[in-house]
Design an enzyme around this catalytic site. Structure first.
Site, PDB file in Angstrom:
ATOM      1  N   THR A 152      -4.225   9.837  -0.431  1.00 14.38           N
ATOM      2  CA  THR A 152      -5.518   9.695   0.240  1.00 14.38           C
ATOM      3  C   THR A 152      -6.657  10.099  -0.679  1.00 14.38           C
ATOM      4  O   THR A 152      -7.711   9.453  -0.717  1.00 14.38           O
ATOM      5  CB  THR A 152      -5.564  10.540   1.530  1.00 14.38           C
ATOM      6  OG1 THR A 152      -4.737   9.941   2.518  1.00 14.38           O
ATOM      7  CG2 THR A 152      -6.979  10.637   2.078  1.00 14.38           C
ATOM      8  N   PHE A 183      -1.017   2.560  -0.352  1.00 14.25           N
ATOM      9  CA  PHE A 183      -1.364   1.851   0.878  1.00 14.25           C
ATOM     10  C   PHE A 183      -2.728   2.262   1.420  1.00 14.25           C
ATOM     11  O   PHE A 183      -3.383   1.503   2.136  1.00 14.25           O
ATOM     12  CB  PHE A 183      -0.278   2.066   1.940  1.00 14.25           C
ATOM     13  CG  PHE A 183      -0.336   3.378   2.678  1.00 14.25           C
ATOM     14  CD1 PHE A 183      -0.914   3.467   3.933  1.00 14.25           C
ATOM     15  CD2 PHE A 183       0.220   4.529   2.130  1.00 14.25           C
ATOM     16  CE1 PHE A 183      -0.951   4.668   4.623  1.00 14.25           C
ATOM     17  CE2 PHE A 183       0.194   5.730   2.811  1.00 14.25           C
ATOM     18  CZ  PHE A 183      -0.390   5.808   4.061  1.00 14.25           C
ATOM     19  N   LYS A 184      -3.174   3.462   1.070  1.00 16.53           N
ATOM     20  CA  LYS A 184      -4.417   3.955   1.644  1.00 16.53           C
ATOM     21  C   LYS A 184      -5.641   3.208   1.133  1.00 16.53           C
ATOM     22  O   LYS A 184      -6.718   3.293   1.712  1.00 16.53           O
ATOM     23  CB  LYS A 184      -4.515   5.457   1.404  1.00 16.53           C
ATOM     24  CG  LYS A 184      -3.364   6.152   2.130  1.00 16.53           C
ATOM     25  CD  LYS A 184      -3.250   7.624   1.882  1.00 16.53           C
ATOM     26  CE  LYS A 184      -2.004   8.161   2.591  1.00 16.53           C
ATOM     27  NZ  LYS A 184      -1.831   9.609   2.468  1.00 16.53           N
ATOM     28  N   ASP A 185      -5.459   2.430   0.053  1.00 17.49           N
ATOM     29  CA  ASP A 185      -6.559   1.590  -0.415  1.00 17.49           C
ATOM     30  C   ASP A 185      -7.012   0.607   0.649  1.00 17.49           C
ATOM     31  O   ASP A 185      -8.202   0.283   0.739  1.00 17.49           O
ATOM     32  CB  ASP A 185      -6.134   0.786  -1.652  1.00 17.49           C
ATOM     33  CG  ASP A 185      -6.029   1.638  -2.904  1.00 17.49           C
ATOM     34  OD1 ASP A 185      -6.820   2.578  -3.052  1.00 17.49           O
ATOM     35  OD2 ASP A 185      -5.146   1.355  -3.735  1.00 17.49           O
TER      36      ASP A 185
END
Length: 502
Positions: A153, A118-120
């Site tokens: 991350t 999701f951190k993309d």
């Protein structure tokens, strides 16, 4: 949106660009704006807007000193051709809703980006925002991004900042406490401006050390002599947080287009989280007008957030568990500080006192009225390792849908927690591809798991009819480029050495 200032003092103020460039305030606080919610998003028109348009609108509201052209360029660069779905964060209905109340449940897939996490979504955006902060400092000043990661991350930041002009990046991860796939994602990263290093300790040790590095005035002075400043790619940086607000609105827009809800209907979001940034973005969306009935924090066995939300006491002095959901193996949830600020009605002195107690005594307790305000918005639950495995299995049996261990924490919590009153639909945020954790997922499904993670991917693919993301499957062929490991007290020297390459 006005100026940003520290959660711990209004004396430290800056523009949005300066906040992004600096990452963290000089007093250790996080940057916030008292204008949050002054600009709202029109819910009636959401169904007509795609992800790019929503991103431009949300970022313009939260980062007012960026021009419309700057934001448009950032959005186009971050989300054109970088995600597998045109929706960027597609919404998938579950055939059988978890939980007894039967509220329709959807999964928001946040893992379609280049590193399958999701951190993309935020870390494809942050380097673009950072590159346009030149007027916030000297034009020849270079930035060293320093980040601690619990698993995802690090790679997402590396993918965003590798070979970015005027920037370097140093990533620290807890040695032996990330999955093999996560480790290889970082250790094989190419780029002349990249440094990756394991640390002997857990994520909280590494994150605390990074915060001390940012607060080291003598280090900052030495780096400034060479035209280098430090900044962060963790969600303590407001430039990481703001892009995450967008996908809450995007999820609502997709629900509207699917006819699952009507404009104005309340939606509940369940978010697997350890550092509190992903769910804090939902709180920002709620303040900006999104009809949210409740935000549910889903924790793993490191359930410090669950205990805080049920008792009002945050206590970091507790056993640390290494679980199958390493990105949530966190005992100090940095982004909670921003929520404390808003729940305290902007009482900086109270926030500073709470953070000082956490640093010096290992715990703090919030006033009862403050806890009550928080609990009006946030629910919580947690899953132990057996419950995580069982949730992966049940989700597959009931929906023919494969989830990773982090998402499984949320699935379990949705099974245990009835929907909030007035909820028209529930959305579970899925934070990583199951192929980042093939051994845990295959084991939960009762599949024979060979010792090699990549062979395990093949077993999982054949059994479920799904396909591993190419960027993960190809890792086994890439050479390992980074093998450094240091003690916690050597991290500062490592960063200073890494800046010499800029």
């Amino acid at each position: 949106m006005g100026l940003y200032h520290s959660t711990r003092s209004r004396d430290i103020t800056c523009t949005a660009k300066q906040a992004i460039r600096r990452g963290i305030a000089d007093d250790g606080g996080l940057f916030v704006s008292d204008a949050l919610g002054d600009v709202t998003i029109d819910i009636e028109t959401l169904a007509d807007k795609g992800y790019h348009e929503l991103a431009r609108e949300v970022l313009a509201a939260l980062l007012p000193d960026y021009t419309a052209d700057e934001i448009a360029a950032c959005v186009a660069e971050a989300y054109t051709g970088t995600f597998a779905s045109t929706e960027v964060t597609p919404l998938v209905p579950l055939a059988k809703a978890p939980g007894a109340d039967g509220a329709p449940t959807f999964v928001l897939e946040l893992f379609d980006g280049p590193t399958s996490a999701f951190k993309d979504v935020a870390l494809q955006m942050l380097p673009r925002l950072m590159a346009r902060t030149g007027d916030a400092g000297t034009t020849d000043e270079r930035i060293m991004i320093v980040t601690a990661t619990s698993g995802d991350t690090g790679k997402a930041a590396l993918a965003g900042f590798a070979d970015a002009p005027g920037c370097g990046i140093t990533v620290f991860y807890p040695e032996g406490k990330v999955s093999r796939v996560q480790n290889l994602q970082m250790s094989t990263q190419e780029g002349a401006n990249v440094a990756v290093c394991g640390v002997r300790g857990n994520f909280d040790d590494a994150q605390s050390a990074v915060k001390r590095i940012f607060a080291d005035r003598e280090l900052a002075a030495r780096l400034a002599e060479h035209g280098v400043m430090l900044s962060s790619a963790n969600s303590i940086n407001v430039g990481r947080l703001v892009p995450q607000v967008v996908y809450y609105f995007a999820a609502y827009a997709q629900l509207l287009r699917a006819g699952a809800i009507q404009a104005g209907d309340a939606v509940e979001f369940c978010v697997p989280t350890g550092n509190f940034g992903d769910i804090l973005a939902g709180y920002y969306a709620r303040r900006m007008g999104l009809p949210v009935s409740r935000l549910v924090v889903a924790s793993d066995k490191n359930n410090v957030l669950f205990d805080f939300l049920t008792t009002g006491t945050y206590d970091r002095d507790r056993p640390f568990y290494t679980t199958t959901s390493p990105s949530m193996d966190i005992l100090i949830s940095s982004n909670l500080e921003r929520l404390l600020y808003y729940a305290a009605d902007g009482d900086c002195e109270l926030v500073a006192d709470l953070m000082e107690r956490l640093a010096n005594e290992g715990a703090y307790a919030v006033p009862d009225d403050m806890l009550a305000r928080i609990r009006e918005v946030f629910g919580c639950g947690w899953a132990d390792e057996d419950e995580v495995a069982a949730a992966i299995r049940r989700c597959w049996d009931d929906n023919a849908y494969v989830i990773d261990p982090h998402t499984a924490c949320g699935y379990h919590v949705l099974e245990q927690l009835p929907a909030a009153p007035g909820t028209a639909a529930r959305v579970l945020l899925s934070t990583a591809s199951p192929y980042k954790f093939p051994r845990a997922v295959a084991g939960a499904l009762g599949l024979f798991c060979p010792p090699d993670d990549f062979a395990c991917m093949d077993v999982l693919a054949k059994a479920t009819g799904t396909t591993p993301p190419a960027q993960l499957a190809e890792l086994q062929e890439k050479p390992v480029l980074h093998t450094d490991v240091v003690d916690i007290d050597a991290m500062s020297a490592y960063v200073e050495n890494a800046t010499s390459r800029l």
